[in-house]
Design an enzyme around this catalytic site. Structure first.
Site, short mmCIF file in Angstrom:
data_model
loop_
_atom_site.label_atom_id
_atom_site.label_comp_id
_atom_site.label_asym_id
_atom_site.label_seq_id
_atom_site.Cartn_x
_atom_site.Cartn_y
_atom_site.Cartn_z
N ASN A 12 4.30 -11.02 7.27
CA ASN A 12 3.70 -9.81 7.85
C ASN A 12 3.32 -10.16 9.28
O ASN A 12 2.31 -10.83 9.50
CB ASN A 12 2.47 -9.40 7.02
CG ASN A 12 1.72 -8.25 7.67
OD1 ASN A 12 2.23 -7.59 8.58
ND2 ASN A 12 0.51 -7.99 7.20
N TRP A 13 4.15 -9.69 10.22
CA TRP A 13 3.89 -10.05 11.62
C TRP A 13 2.67 -9.30 12.18
O TRP A 13 2.20 -9.62 13.25
CB TRP A 13 5.11 -9.72 12.48
CG TRP A 13 6.31 -10.60 12.24
CD1 TRP A 13 6.43 -11.63 11.34
CD2 TRP A 13 7.56 -10.53 12.94
NE1 TRP A 13 7.69 -12.20 11.44
CE2 TRP A 13 8.40 -11.54 12.42
CE3 TRP A 13 8.08 -9.72 13.96
CZ2 TRP A 13 9.70 -11.75 12.88
CZ3 TRP A 13 9.37 -9.93 14.42
CH2 TRP A 13 10.18 -10.94 13.88
N LYS A 14 2.20 -8.30 11.46
CA LYS A 14 1.12 -7.43 11.95
C LYS A 14 1.49 -6.92 13.35
O LYS A 14 2.67 -6.72 13.61
CB LYS A 14 -0.22 -8.18 11.95
CG LYS A 14 -0.51 -8.86 10.62
CD LYS A 14 -1.96 -9.23 10.48
CE LYS A 14 -2.17 -10.10 9.27
NZ LYS A 14 -3.54 -10.15 8.83
N HIS A 97 -2.11 -2.30 2.78
CA HIS A 97 -2.70 -3.53 3.33
C HIS A 97 -4.18 -3.26 3.60
O HIS A 97 -4.56 -2.16 4.00
CB HIS A 97 -1.97 -3.94 4.61
CG HIS A 97 -2.35 -5.32 5.06
ND1 HIS A 97 -3.52 -5.58 5.73
CD2 HIS A 97 -1.72 -6.51 4.91
CE1 HIS A 97 -3.59 -6.88 5.98
NE2 HIS A 97 -2.51 -7.47 5.49
N GLU A 99 -6.00 -3.97 5.96
CA GLU A 99 -6.30 -3.49 7.32
C GLU A 99 -6.06 -1.99 7.43
O GLU A 99 -6.75 -1.30 8.17
CB GLU A 99 -5.46 -4.30 8.34
CG GLU A 99 -5.98 -5.73 8.45
CD GLU A 99 -4.95 -6.76 8.87
OE1 GLU A 99 -3.86 -6.38 9.34
OE2 GLU A 99 -5.24 -7.97 8.72
N GLU A 168 -4.19 -9.76 -2.31
CA GLU A 168 -4.69 -10.29 -1.05
C GLU A 168 -6.22 -10.12 -1.00
O GLU A 168 -6.71 -9.05 -0.61
CB GLU A 168 -4.07 -9.53 0.12
CG GLU A 168 -2.57 -9.69 0.22
CD GLU A 168 -2.10 -9.61 1.67
OE1 GLU A 168 -1.39 -10.53 2.09
OE2 GLU A 168 -2.47 -8.67 2.38
N GLY A 174 -6.59 -13.89 7.21
CA GLY A 174 -6.81 -14.26 8.60
C GLY A 174 -8.07 -15.07 8.85
O GLY A 174 -8.48 -15.26 9.98
N SER A 213 -4.28 -16.35 4.08
CA SER A 213 -4.31 -17.70 4.67
C SER A 213 -3.42 -18.69 3.94
O SER A 213 -3.71 -19.88 3.86
CB SER A 213 -5.75 -18.23 4.77
OG SER A 213 -6.52 -17.39 5.63
N GLY A 234 0.68 -13.84 6.73
CA GLY A 234 0.38 -13.26 8.03
C GLY A 234 0.58 -14.30 9.12
O GLY A 234 1.70 -14.56 9.56
N GLY A 235 -0.50 -14.92 9.55
CA GLY A 235 -0.48 -15.84 10.71
C GLY A 235 0.64 -16.87 10.65
O GLY A 235 1.35 -17.09 11.65
C1 PEP Z 1 -1.77 -10.63 5.63
O1 PEP Z 1 -2.13 -10.05 6.64
O2 PEP Z 1 -1.12 -10.01 4.78
C2 PEP Z 1 -2.14 -12.03 5.48
C3 PEP Z 1 -1.99 -12.60 4.31
O3 PEP Z 1 -2.61 -12.66 6.59
P1 PEP Z 1 -2.95 -14.24 6.76
O4 PEP Z 1 -1.83 -15.00 6.11
O5 PEP Z 1 -3.00 -14.45 8.24
O6 PEP Z 1 -4.25 -14.47 6.08
#
Ligand code: PEP
Length: 251
Positions: A12-14, A97, A99, A168, A174, A213, A234-235
């Site tokens: 997930n590049w966001k 998600h 967010e 999640e 994040g 994470s 994500g990251g």
């Molecule tokens: C996400 O945004 O779906 C996610 C899992 O982010 P991160 O891996 O950065 O925690």
């Protein structure tokens, strides 16, 4: 309950990327991904769908979107329909998600409608569920994720085996804080039981991803859990070496 299907690792590049950065990232992924034993996808910002569609062409990397409209067409400024995403070869769409739930007020019913729109266009929704830290500390984790998933099952019961679920925990996204493998497995087992109630033996086919994470160092132990069928990243999906190590851990 164990699940013999291929794992799915979805990035997930966001709201990150640029034409130049996307090209470098996808080229590095293409070079490193090889004949991976798991499914791989990148969920990119909408303006880059066309670019990344051509960058991943002929590779095992599938294209994903980060959201989809519940509506088919019309006066919904800023939204993209499932049919539009399909035009760009989108295979997966993240829905619900945290967010989007937090910053855009998306309700469980809205998320369920988005999942239905994706399914109707032949796009696999990656349905995100997860509790906040306050909800976990109050002992409400199972109740929260069950409520979020129940809305999706209720609206899409006839084709529920076509979805992907992503657990999640909001407190892990994040933040660098990850659920322990045991904590993740416990919630995945709750979700699997709920899916089993809705879909019988078909529930074993539904992939339940962990997200929050996940990184190159912790991926293997999370992915070793019996009901963890992949990851939503994500990251770490923005750094090719890290994302490739997670893919290798899932293969
Ligand atoms: C996400 O945004 O779906 C996610 C899992 O982010 P991160 O891996 O950065 O925690």
């Amino acid at each position: 309950m164990t699940s013999p299907k291929k794992k799915l690792i979805a990035g997930n590049w966001k709201m990150n990327g640029s034409l130049a950065a996307n090209e470098a990232l996808v080229q590095a992924l293409r070079a490193g991904v090889g004949q991976s034993g798991c499914d791989v996808a990148v969920c990119v910002p909408s303006p880059y769908l066309a670019q990344v569609q051509s960058l991943v062409a002929g590779s095992p990397i599938a294209l994903g979107a980060q959201d989809v409209s519940a509506h088919a067409q019309g006066a919904y400024t800023g939204e993209q329909s499932a049919a539009m995403l399909k035009d760009f070869g989108v295979r997966y769409a993240i829905v619900g998600h945290s967010e989007r739930r937090q910053y855009h007020g998306e309700s469980d019913d809205a998320v369920a409608a988005k999942a239905g729109a994706a399914l109707g266009a032949g796009i696999t929704p990656i349905v995100c569920v997860g509790e906040t830290l306050a909800e976990r500390e109050a002992g409400h984790t199972a109740e929260v994720v069950r409520r979020q998933l129940a809305a999706v099952i209720h609206a899409n019961g006839h084709c529920i085996t076509e979805i992907v679920v992503a657990y999640e925990p909001v407190w892990a996204i994040g933040t660098g804080k990850t659920a322990t493998p045991e904590e993740a497995q416990a919630v995945h087992a709750v979700l699997r039981a709920q899916l089993h109630h809705a879909a019988g033996d078909g529930a074993a086919r539904i992939r339940i991803l962990y997200g929050g994470s996940m990184n190159a160092a912790n991926a293997a132990s999370l992915l070793a859990q019996p009901d963890v069928d992949g990851g939503l990243i994500g990251g770490a999906s923005l750094k090719a070496p890290d994302f490739l190590q997670i893919i290798a851990a899932a293969a």
